[in-house]
Design an enzyme around this catalytic site. Structure first.
Site, PDB file in Angstrom:
ATOM      1  CD  GLU A  63      36.838  26.933  38.047  1.00  0.00           C
ATOM      2  OE1 GLU A  63      36.623  27.637  39.041  1.00  0.00           O
ATOM      3  OE2 GLU A  63      37.089  27.849  36.947  1.00  0.00           O
ATOM      4  CB  CYS A  96      33.204  27.722  37.917  1.00  0.00           C
ATOM      5  SG  CYS A  96      33.811  28.613  36.319  1.00  0.00           S
ATOM      6  CB  ALA A 173      60.579  72.409  36.643  1.00  0.00           C
ATOM      7  CG  ASP A 211      56.014  68.661  29.217  1.00  0.00           C
ATOM      8  OD1 ASP A 211      56.229  70.191  29.220  1.00  0.00           O
ATOM      9  OD2 ASP A 211      55.722  68.261  30.552  1.00  0.00           O
ATOM     10  CG  LEU A 283      46.664  63.573  37.566  1.00  0.00           C
ATOM     11  CD1 LEU A 283      45.495  63.864  37.602  1.00  0.00           C
ATOM     12  CD2 LEU A 283      47.187  63.076  36.301  1.00  0.00           C
ATOM     13  CB  ALA A 286      44.340  65.677  42.149  1.00  0.00           C
TER      14      ALA A 286
END
Length: 348
Positions: A63, A96, A173, A211, A283, A286
């Protein structure tokens, strides 16, 4: 502005202006703390006086950007059409709503209401000053332009997607720990595209240590996407100084994982709107157990592995009545694999 003029501008001219505001909003940055917002200021006859958009944190809002292109008094009696409700707070820039009032704007039309605790209230302030205000105009289009900024602003944390790949019997896996590759190249390409579309990608320290992933978004030929997610590592264990995630485009963010809700709020404060959780059953479980998974992506391979290495671990459910139920949003075939996209149902 007279009621006759307000009525004349409430139809096609307003919608055309809003579509233009949506279009120019895309000129602003798509990521970060602030949303993409566009503004078009109309004269009484519906012609465009000025346009503006937000260029990022610390710069004038849409604006104010539009008003800056007008001479003093030129906005008197004008209509401001803006994709998001004008803000009503002082941050890096001023409110604004006050800028529009000071400029003499007679009418403000906006698409989406501002969900912020501190920034909302602009519409009420404008009405208080005698400005005619209308909201919810072209709501679908203006909502789409805000993208993941809007749900993240409402949640006050990033939108969280939890992803895993598994065999049909739910194994991530084989018994010996091998997992590359459960799914085929089409599924992996889809994952990398979704990584590139996310602000951040989250993994646990167990995945990093086991990994050493780079967590980058790559094409099939190994080339990198132009946009890369910020790595976020959850867990108390130390990440090696030579870990691959430390050599990427962004410096990784480290979180203990002790209070996921608080850590998500901290990520949001840094401008992270979307978080792609990809690393490890611990994870993923969780986030699901904490009720912080907004979307679940499951890549299912036509294989059976058996054994103990399930894609999801304990999420605190001991009886079938407490099962977390999901709504299936879509099922897609990717090569030989299936992608199931689901959202968790709210419990009554």
């Amino acid at each position: 502005m007279t009621s006759t003029t307000a009525q004349r501008l409430s139809g096609d001219a307003i919608e055309r202006a809003m579509l233009r505001a949506v279009e120019i909003a895309a000129n602003g940055p798509a990521r970060g703390v602030n949303p993409q917002v566009g503004c078009v200021i109309l004269a009484a006859d519906g012609s465009i006086l000025a346009e503006g958009w937000h260029r990022g944190a610390g710069t004038p809002h849409a604006e104010v950007d539009a008003l800056s292109k007008l001479a003093a008094g030129e906005a008197n009696g004008a209509t401001a059409v803006v994709t998001l409700e004008p803000c009503n707070h002082t941050g890096l820039t001023g409110p604004c709503s006050e800028a529009l009032i000071a400029a003499g704007v007679s009418r403000v039309v906006y698409g989406v209401s501002d969900p912020g605790d501190h920034s909302s209230g602009g519409a009420a302030r404008l009405r208080e000053a005698g400005v005619d205000v209308a909201g919810g105009v072209l709501l679908a289009e203006t909502t789409a332009r805000l993208g993941d900024w809007l749900p993240a602003a409402r949640l006050k944390r990033p939108v969280v997607t939890v992803k895993w790949a598994s065999s049909l019997d739910g194994r991530a896996a084989a018994a010996d720990g091998t997992s590359q590759w459960i799914t085929g190249p089409e599924a992996r390409a889809d994952v990398h595209a979704r990584r590139a579309a996310s602000d951040a990608i989250g993994v646990g320290t167990g995945t990093v240590l086991a990994d050493d992933p780079s967590l980058s978004a790559r094409f099939a030929d190994g080339g990198l996407y132009e946009t890369q997610p910020i790595p976020v590592v959850f867990g108390a264990r130390e990440t090696p100084t030579d870990a691959a995630i430390r050599r990427g485009t962004h410096e990784p963010i480290f979180a203990t994982g002790g209070d996921l809700a608080a850590e998500l709020r901290a990520l949001h404060a840094r401008g992270i709107r979307s978080l792609f959780i990809e690393g490890g059953p611990t994870l993923a479980s969780a986030f699901i157990a904490a009720g912080l998974a907004d979307e679940v992506l499951v890549y299912l391979a036509p294989a059976i592995l058996g054994g103990p290495r399930t894609a999801i671990g304990d999420v605190g459910i001991t009886t079938i009545d407490d099962a977390l139920r999901l709504s299936i949003e879509s099922v897609e075939t990717l090569g030989d694999d299936l992608l199931v996209v689901a959202t968790l149902k709210k419990k009554p």
